[in-house]
Design a protein around this motif. Structure first.
Motif, short mmCIF file in Angstrom:
data_model
loop_
_atom_site.label_atom_id
_atom_site.label_comp_id
_atom_site.label_asym_id
_atom_site.label_seq_id
_atom_site.Cartn_x
_atom_site.Cartn_y
_atom_site.Cartn_z
N ALA A 1 1.99 -4.84 -1.02
CA ALA A 1 0.93 -4.33 -0.15
C ALA A 1 -0.34 -4.11 -0.97
O ALA A 1 -0.28 -3.60 -2.09
N ASP A 2 -1.48 -4.49 -0.43
CA ASP A 2 -2.77 -4.29 -1.09
C ASP A 2 -3.27 -2.88 -0.78
O ASP A 2 -4.10 -2.67 0.11
N VAL A 3 -2.74 -1.92 -1.53
CA VAL A 3 -3.05 -0.50 -1.30
C VAL A 3 -4.49 -0.19 -1.67
O VAL A 3 -5.19 0.52 -0.94
N ASN A 4 -4.95 -0.71 -2.80
CA ASN A 4 -6.26 -0.31 -3.33
C ASN A 4 -7.46 -0.88 -2.58
O ASN A 4 -8.56 -0.37 -2.72
N ILE B 1 -5.62 -1.38 2.47
CA ILE B 1 -5.11 -0.14 3.07
C ILE B 1 -6.11 1.00 2.86
O ILE B 1 -6.36 1.79 3.78
N ARG B 2 -6.68 1.08 1.69
CA ARG B 2 -7.67 2.14 1.41
C ARG B 2 -8.82 2.06 2.41
O ARG B 2 -9.24 3.06 2.98
N ALA C 1 2.90 0.71 5.73
CA ALA C 1 2.55 -0.70 5.54
C ALA C 1 3.84 -1.50 5.45
O ALA C 1 4.77 -1.12 4.74
N VAL D 1 1.85 5.21 2.67
CA VAL D 1 0.65 5.33 1.85
C VAL D 1 -0.16 6.52 2.36
O VAL D 1 -0.18 6.79 3.57
N ALA E 1 -6.35 5.47 -2.17
CA ALA E 1 -5.06 5.46 -1.47
C ALA E 1 -3.96 5.21 -2.48
O ALA E 1 -4.16 4.50 -3.47
N SER E 2 -2.80 5.80 -2.24
CA SER E 2 -1.66 5.58 -3.13
C SER E 2 -0.38 5.76 -2.34
O SER E 2 -0.39 6.27 -1.22
N PHE E 3 0.74 5.34 -2.95
CA PHE E 3 2.02 5.55 -2.31
C PHE E 3 2.25 7.05 -2.19
O PHE E 3 2.01 7.80 -3.13
#
Length: 179
Positions: free
Chosen positions: A90-93, A96-97, A82, A69, A105-107
């Motif tokens: 995965a909770d990217v938004n 992780i952000r 992740a 990410v 955040a993005s892949f």
């Protein structure tokens, strides 16, 4: 060698004995893993998790996927890996952000992820990643007694414990990383 119960129809061998069956950065980092590390050689066309599990009778719940990410802050690109169970996302938004402290955040794009890790797309693993990247591990992954993860190439998989992954340099175990 540990007797891995999640290997399905495959016969694991010690990963340390087969550095030729993992990506170069993974081979260099194998010694940093605590405990036994197994390796199974597979058909590269069956490396994607669902196909792998079906073809080799390995439980989907024992597979963990590693995603790269990225996000920007003040012109600086920040990366993280992740690791979540294959049965989750995965909770990217949100999680992780916030951890990367970026607006969005993005892949990471495939070619970027491959170039930065030295690993094949579809085989990226937390073992052997750039040392300045945080490795975000969902608590369910860390608690797993046996896991199948990528090996850096599409022609094999590693068998590890969640505790070994949680002990990797740069690893952070996060509750709620996966949904």
């Amino acid at each position: 060698m540990s007797s891995w119960t999640i290997a399905g129809t495959l016969t694991p061998v010690p990963a340390a004995d087969h550095p030729d069956l993992v990506a170069e950065p993974v081979a260099k980092a194998l010694s940093s893993l605590e405990g036994p590390v197994g390796l199974v050689e597979i058909d590269p066309n069956l490396a994607d998790t669902a196909e792998f599990c079906e073809a080799y009778s390995s439980p989907l719940a024992a597979s963990a996927n590693c995603v790269v990410v990225s996000g920007k802050r003040a012109g600086e690109v920040r990366y993280a890996a992740a690791l979540v169970l294959a049965t989750t996302r995965a909770d990217v938004n949100n999680v992780i952000r916030r951890r990367l402290d970026v607006r969005k955040a993005s892949f990471a794009p495939m070619d970027e992820a491959v170039a930065l890790t030295g690993m094949a797309y579809g085989g990226i693993t937390p073992v052997g990643l750039p040392s300045d990247w945080p490795i975000l591990i969902d608590s369910a992954v860390a608690a797993s007694p046996e896991l199948i993860i990528g090996s850096g190439i599409r022609g094999s998989k590693l068998l590890v414990t969640g505790s070994a992954l949680a002990a990797l340099p740069g690893a952070e175990v996060i509750d709620g990383l996966a949904r």
